[in-house]
Every structure is written in structure tokens, then in C-alpha cells.
Design a protein around this motif. Structure first.
Motif, PDB file in Angstrom:
ATOM      1  N   ARG A  14      34.659  33.296  46.398  1.00  0.00           N
ATOM      2  CA  ARG A  14      34.215  34.116  45.267  1.00  0.00           C
ATOM      3  C   ARG A  14      34.455  35.573  45.625  1.00  0.00           C
ATOM      4  O   ARG A  14      34.550  35.930  46.792  1.00  0.00           O
ATOM      5  N   TRP A  15      34.547  36.398  44.585  1.00  0.00           N
ATOM      6  CA  TRP A  15      34.607  37.834  44.786  1.00  0.00           C
ATOM      7  C   TRP A  15      34.097  38.515  43.523  1.00  0.00           C
ATOM      8  O   TRP A  15      34.077  37.920  42.448  1.00  0.00           O
ATOM      9  N   PRO A  16      33.640  39.748  43.637  1.00  0.00           N
ATOM     10  CA  PRO A  16      33.071  40.421  42.469  1.00  0.00           C
ATOM     11  C   PRO A  16      34.119  40.665  41.393  1.00  0.00           C
ATOM     12  O   PRO A  16      35.315  40.800  41.693  1.00  0.00           O
ATOM     13  N   ALA A  17      33.668  40.716  40.157  1.00  0.00           N
ATOM     14  CA  ALA A  17      34.569  41.009  39.050  1.00  0.00           C
ATOM     15  C   ALA A  17      35.212  42.374  39.284  1.00  0.00           C
ATOM     16  O   ALA A  17      34.544  43.347  39.646  1.00  0.00           O
ATOM     17  N   LEU A  18      36.526  42.432  39.057  1.00  0.00           N
ATOM     18  CA  LEU A  18      37.261  43.650  39.381  1.00  0.00           C
ATOM     19  C   LEU A  18      37.326  44.633  38.227  1.00  0.00           C
ATOM     20  O   LEU A  18      37.691  45.787  38.407  1.00  0.00           O
ATOM     21  N   GLY A  19      37.024  44.166  36.998  1.00  0.00           N
ATOM     22  CA  GLY A  19      36.793  45.114  35.929  1.00  0.00           C
ATOM     23  C   GLY A  19      37.953  45.411  35.012  1.00  0.00           C
ATOM     24  O   GLY A  19      37.865  46.346  34.217  1.00  0.00           O
ATOM     25  N   TRP A  20      39.061  44.647  35.116  1.00  0.00           N
ATOM     26  CA  TRP A  20      40.125  44.817  34.129  1.00  0.00           C
ATOM     27  C   TRP A  20      40.652  43.448  33.722  1.00  0.00           C
ATOM     28  O   TRP A  20      40.529  42.467  34.449  1.00  0.00           O
ATOM     29  N   ASP A  21      41.254  43.390  32.539  1.00  0.00           N
ATOM     30  CA  ASP A  21      41.521  42.104  31.888  1.00  0.00           C
ATOM     31  C   ASP A  21      42.460  41.200  32.667  1.00  0.00           C
ATOM     32  O   ASP A  21      42.282  39.976  32.672  1.00  0.00           O
ATOM     33  N   ASP A  22      43.479  41.755  33.314  1.00  0.00           N
ATOM     34  CA  ASP A  22      44.469  40.927  34.004  1.00  0.00           C
ATOM     35  C   ASP A  22      44.225  40.873  35.506  1.00  0.00           C
ATOM     36  O   ASP A  22      45.142  40.617  36.288  1.00  0.00           O
ATOM     37  N   ALA A  23      42.993  41.106  35.909  1.00  0.00           N
ATOM     38  CA  ALA A  23      42.650  41.063  37.330  1.00  0.00           C
ATOM     39  C   ALA A  23      42.642  39.622  37.833  1.00  0.00           C
ATOM     40  O   ALA A  23      42.396  38.680  37.074  1.00  0.00           O
ATOM     41  N   PRO A  24      42.894  39.408  39.125  1.00  0.00           N
ATOM     42  CA  PRO A  24      42.775  38.054  39.682  1.00  0.00           C
ATOM     43  C   PRO A  24      41.328  37.605  39.738  1.00  0.00           C
ATOM     44  O   PRO A  24      40.424  38.396  40.018  1.00  0.00           O
ATOM     45  N   TRP A  25      41.109  36.317  39.459  1.00  0.00           N
ATOM     46  CA  TRP A  25      39.786  35.732  39.560  1.00  0.00           C
ATOM     47  C   TRP A  25      39.956  34.259  39.911  1.00  0.00           C
ATOM     48  O   TRP A  25      41.076  33.726  39.895  1.00  0.00           O
ATOM     49  N   LEU A  26      38.887  33.617  40.272  1.00  0.00           N
ATOM     50  CA  LEU A  26      38.956  32.225  40.721  1.00  0.00           C
ATOM     51  C   LEU A  26      38.233  31.337  39.717  1.00  0.00           C
ATOM     52  O   LEU A  26      37.034  31.511  39.465  1.00  0.00           O
ATOM     53  N   ARG A  27      38.964  30.405  39.141  1.00  0.00           N
ATOM     54  CA  ARG A  27      38.365  29.413  38.251  1.00  0.00           C
ATOM     55  C   ARG A  27      37.948  28.212  39.084  1.00  0.00           C
ATOM     56  O   ARG A  27      38.784  27.548  39.697  1.00  0.00           O
ATOM     57  N   VAL A  28      36.672  27.936  39.132  1.00  0.00           N
ATOM     58  CA  VAL A  28      36.162  26.822  39.926  1.00  0.00           C
ATOM     59  C   VAL A  28      36.306  25.547  39.108  1.00  0.00           C
ATOM     60  O   VAL A  28      35.714  25.406  38.030  1.00  0.00           O
ATOM     61  N   ASP A  29      37.111  24.595  39.605  1.00  0.00           N
ATOM     62  CA  ASP A  29      37.379  23.354  38.881  1.00  0.00           C
ATOM     63  C   ASP A  29      36.473  22.217  39.334  1.00  0.00           C
ATOM     64  O   ASP A  29      36.194  21.293  38.564  1.00  0.00           O
ATOM     65  N   GLU A  85      43.306  50.806  41.723  1.00  0.00           N
ATOM     66  CA  GLU A  85      43.055  49.382  41.570  1.00  0.00           C
ATOM     67  C   GLU A  85      43.469  48.610  42.816  1.00  0.00           C
ATOM     68  O   GLU A  85      42.755  47.704  43.267  1.00  0.00           O
ATOM     69  N   ALA A  86      44.627  48.948  43.384  1.00  0.00           N
ATOM     70  CA  ALA A  86      45.109  48.234  44.572  1.00  0.00           C
ATOM     71  C   ALA A  86      44.186  48.454  45.762  1.00  0.00           C
ATOM     72  O   ALA A  86      43.946  47.530  46.553  1.00  0.00           O
ATOM     73  N   LEU A  87      43.659  49.663  45.897  1.00  0.00           N
ATOM     74  CA  LEU A  87      42.715  49.928  46.985  1.00  0.00           C
ATOM     75  C   LEU A  87      41.435  49.128  46.789  1.00  0.00           C
ATOM     76  O   LEU A  87      40.881  48.572  47.744  1.00  0.00           O
ATOM     77  N   ARG A  88      40.966  49.047  45.554  1.00  0.00           N
ATOM     78  CA  ARG A  88      39.767  48.266  45.251  1.00  0.00           C
ATOM     79  C   ARG A  88      39.984  46.799  45.609  1.00  0.00           C
ATOM     80  O   ARG A  88      39.144  46.174  46.269  1.00  0.00           O
ATOM     81  N   ILE A  89      41.122  46.235  45.183  1.00  0.00           N
ATOM     82  CA  ILE A  89      41.409  44.835  45.481  1.00  0.00           C
ATOM     83  C   ILE A  89      41.519  44.616  46.986  1.00  0.00           C
ATOM     84  O   ILE A  89      40.975  43.659  47.539  1.00  0.00           O
ATOM     85  N   SER A  90      42.221  45.515  47.678  1.00  0.00           N
ATOM     86  CA  SER A  90      42.367  45.367  49.128  1.00  0.00           C
ATOM     87  C   SER A  90      41.021  45.363  49.816  1.00  0.00           C
ATOM     88  O   SER A  90      40.753  44.516  50.687  1.00  0.00           O
ATOM     89  N   SER A  91      40.155  46.288  49.453  1.00  0.00           N
ATOM     90  CA  SER A  91      38.865  46.366  50.133  1.00  0.00           C
ATOM     91  C   SER A  91      38.019  45.130  49.864  1.00  0.00           C
ATOM     92  O   SER A  91      37.348  44.612  50.774  1.00  0.00           O
ATOM     93  N   VAL A  92      38.070  44.615  48.629  1.00  0.00           N
ATOM     94  CA  VAL A  92      37.301  43.415  48.287  1.00  0.00           C
ATOM     95  C   VAL A  92      37.769  42.225  49.114  1.00  0.00           C
ATOM     96  O   VAL A  92      36.958  41.501  49.727  1.00  0.00           O
TER      97      VAL A  92
END
Length: 325
Positions: A14-29, A85-92
Motif C-alpha cells: 500500500r502507499w498513500p494517495a498521490l493526489g492526481w488522476d493518472d497516478a499509480p495505485w494498487l488495486r487489491v484483487d 510529482e516525480a520527487l513525491r513518488i520517489s520518496s513514497v
């Protein structure tokens, strides 16, 4: 015999919501399966071995692997995004990788990612990660149309050499076309081609002439097709020196300045790597936990009867000990 897998990946649970529409996220199946999503697009289905330390360590035990270098999954590099945005994703994702690797008693060795599109930000994030416990960095093989000989990327590589940080180069963002969008052609032909091109850029772009020879850099997937076509590149450098003579040395003069992993699946291909690049420059890799990787890890090395036991020991772990310091 120490066995170190230099090429593996992780995906946080899991990771926190990144805050933009096309951000990567994990769908738990399900409890053991999930899907990496990029906005509304399905990128890859994954299993719990991407985030479950206990399952990862159990697989390592069954394959006889003492340690893994654990790197990000390249879809998260986000070099096409704004620097913020890239720095935010990298740090997360960098902080999440420490949560996976820290309790492993050193068996899981974390490599971070950086916002490579801006050298200053990349250097700062690398320094932050080293302070927090990361041992190296994984980078993509290009940033848009900027290859590894781009001035900003060379600046970052120079910083890595100065800090004594090992660098793992992984192909990503392969070209798309109707011819490449079937049969997983982006993966089975595009990845080797991308890695080959980036090694050519390191040579003909003069990167090896500009960075210290203390830079420790490894290219995934056996260096792509570079070893097979080194002779063609060498011939072109001599025959069309007016175009290709942009490096201080002919291409063969840079053998030994970089390493490759062993994810080539057949002894004949591994023999080509060893014969062309030298046994000291090949390290065990598997691409775990993804299905196009090698399991059991190290199988191609173990069944390569042309290798002496000493050579096998180097590839399986000795060379990685030197690479990781």
C-alpha cells in the motif's frame, strides 16, 4: 559459496494517495493478488511475493539465495512527470522499500529510485536515501529522448561515483507500435534493444570518458544485446570514425567499466557474456518476482559446465560483494 541476487523488484502492499488522476495505485484483487494501476489502466498483475517479506525469504531459502538487492518496479520511475510529482513518488516508494527490507537482517538490500529528470533533485533524494539505509540506486535507461549521455544524467552518475554508490540500470518505457504491442514484444525484444542502446550511449556519448572509473554500474538482462553486437560496434567505430569516433577509445576499450546480470536463461548466452565481457563483470540476477524471470535463481549458472567452480562462485556472489562493497 555466497549467493547474491542483484536483480529483484518489489511493490509495496500500500502507499498513500498521490493526489492526481493518472497516478499509480494498487488495486487489491484478493489477499494474495493485486494489480498495479496507472490511473484507469491496468499495468501488471502481481502476487504477494512482491510485498510479503516472509514469502520472499522463503523463496530465497528454497533457491539457496543468501541476499537480494531489492529495487523498485520501473513503472514507478515517473520520469515523464513534473519534477515535483516525480520527487513525491520517489520518496513514497523509497520509504516503503525500507519497511520491506529493514527487518531482514541484511538479507534484503534496498536500492532506491530518484527523479532522474532533474539532476539536483536526483542527487538530493539519493543522499536522503543513503542516510536512511539504502545501499544503491536503480535508474531507468533513459528520460524521454535523453539517453544516459545527457549532461544532467552524467552529473548524477558522477555524484554516484563520488559517493561510492552502486547503480543498477533497468530498461523501461519501451517504444509502442502495432508490431510491438503483441506477443509481449516490448518485453522480449524492446527491453534488450533499449539496454543495448543505452550502453552504446555510455560509450559513444563519452560517458565513460567523463565519469571516474570508480563508478560501479550494472546493466540488467545481460546488458541486452550489447555483448553479441560489440564486434559490429567496434567495426563501425573504426570504419566510420568520422561519425562514430566520439569516444576516446574504441568500444572494446570500455569492457570492464560496467557489469551485467546473468538473466539470459541459456548457458550459450551466458558463455558469450563471460567470453566477451569477462567473468568478473557478470553477476547473478533473476528478475524476481516477475514471471519472465529465472527460477530457481541461478539455474543457468549452475548448469553451465564451461564455468569452473571458482567462476561460478564469482558470478553467484563474489562479484556482487565487490559491486556492493
Amino acid at each position: 559459496m555466497t549467493v547474491i541476487d542483484i536483480h529483484t523488484h518489489n511493490v509495496p502492499a500500500r502507499w498513500p494517495a498521490l493526489g492526481w488522476d493518472d497516478a499509480p495505485w494498487l488495486r487489491v484483487d484478493s489477499e494474495r493478488e493485486a494489480t498495479i494501476m496507472v490511473g484507469s489502466r491496468e499495468f501488471r498483475r502481481i502476487q504477494a511475493n512482491s510485498w510479503d517479506q516472509a514469502e520472499r525469504l522463503a523463496d530465497m531459502g528454497s533457491d539457496g539465495v543468501d541476499a537480494q538487492v531489492v529495487s523498485p518496479t520501473p513503472v514507478f520511475f515517473s520520469y515523464e512527470r513534473s519534477p515535483r510529482e516525480a520527487l513525491r513518488i520517489s520518496s513514497v516508494f523509497n520509504d516503503a522499500s525500507l519497511a520491506l527490507t529493514e527487518p531482514s537482517n541484511g538479507r534484503l538490500i534496498p536500492f532506491c529510485q530518484v527523479p532522474l529528470q532533474v539532476a539536483d533533485l536526483a542527487c538530493r533524494e539519493l543522499d536522503r536515501c543513503l542516510d536512511n539505509g539504502h545501499r544503491g540506486v536503480e535508474i531507468g535507461n533513459h528520460v524521454g529522448d535523453r539517453d544516459l549521455d545527457d549532461a544532467g544524467i552524467v552529473e548524477f552518475l558522477h555524484h554516484c561515483a563520488t559517493r561510492g554508490v552502486p547503480v543498477f540500470v533497468h530498461p523501461w518505457d519501451m517504444p509502442s507500435s502495432p508490431r510491438l504491442n503483441r506477443w509481449m514484444a516490448q518485453w522480449i525484444t524492446g527491453m534488450p534493444a533499449e539496454t543495448h542502446l543505452s550502453l552504446v550511449a555510455m560509450v559513444l556519448g563519452g560517458v565513460f570518458d567523463r565519469v571516474p572509473d570508480s563508478l560501479r554500474i550494472c546493466f540488467a538482462h545481460g546488458g541486452g544485446s550489447f555483448a553479441f553486437w560489440l564486434g559490429r560496434l567496434e567495426n563501425a567505430w573504426h570504419q566510420r570514425h568520422d561519425i562514430l569516433g566520439t569516444s576516446s577509445l574504441p568500444p572494446s576499450g570500455y569492457v570492464g567499466r560496467f557489469r551485467v546480470d546473468s538473466v539470459v536463461f541459456e548457458p550459450a548466452a551466458l558463455r558469450l557474456l563471460v567470453d566477451t565481457l569477462g567473468v568478473d563483470n557478470v553477476m547473478l540476477g533473476s528478475d524476481y518476482p516477475y514471471p519472465l524471470g529465472e527460477r530457481p535463481v541461478g539455474r543457468v549458472v549452475q548448469k553451465s559446465d564451461f564455468l569452473s567452480e571458482a567462476d561460478k562462485a564469482k558470478i553467484l556472489g563474489g562479484n556482487a560483494l565487490e559491486f556492493l562493497k
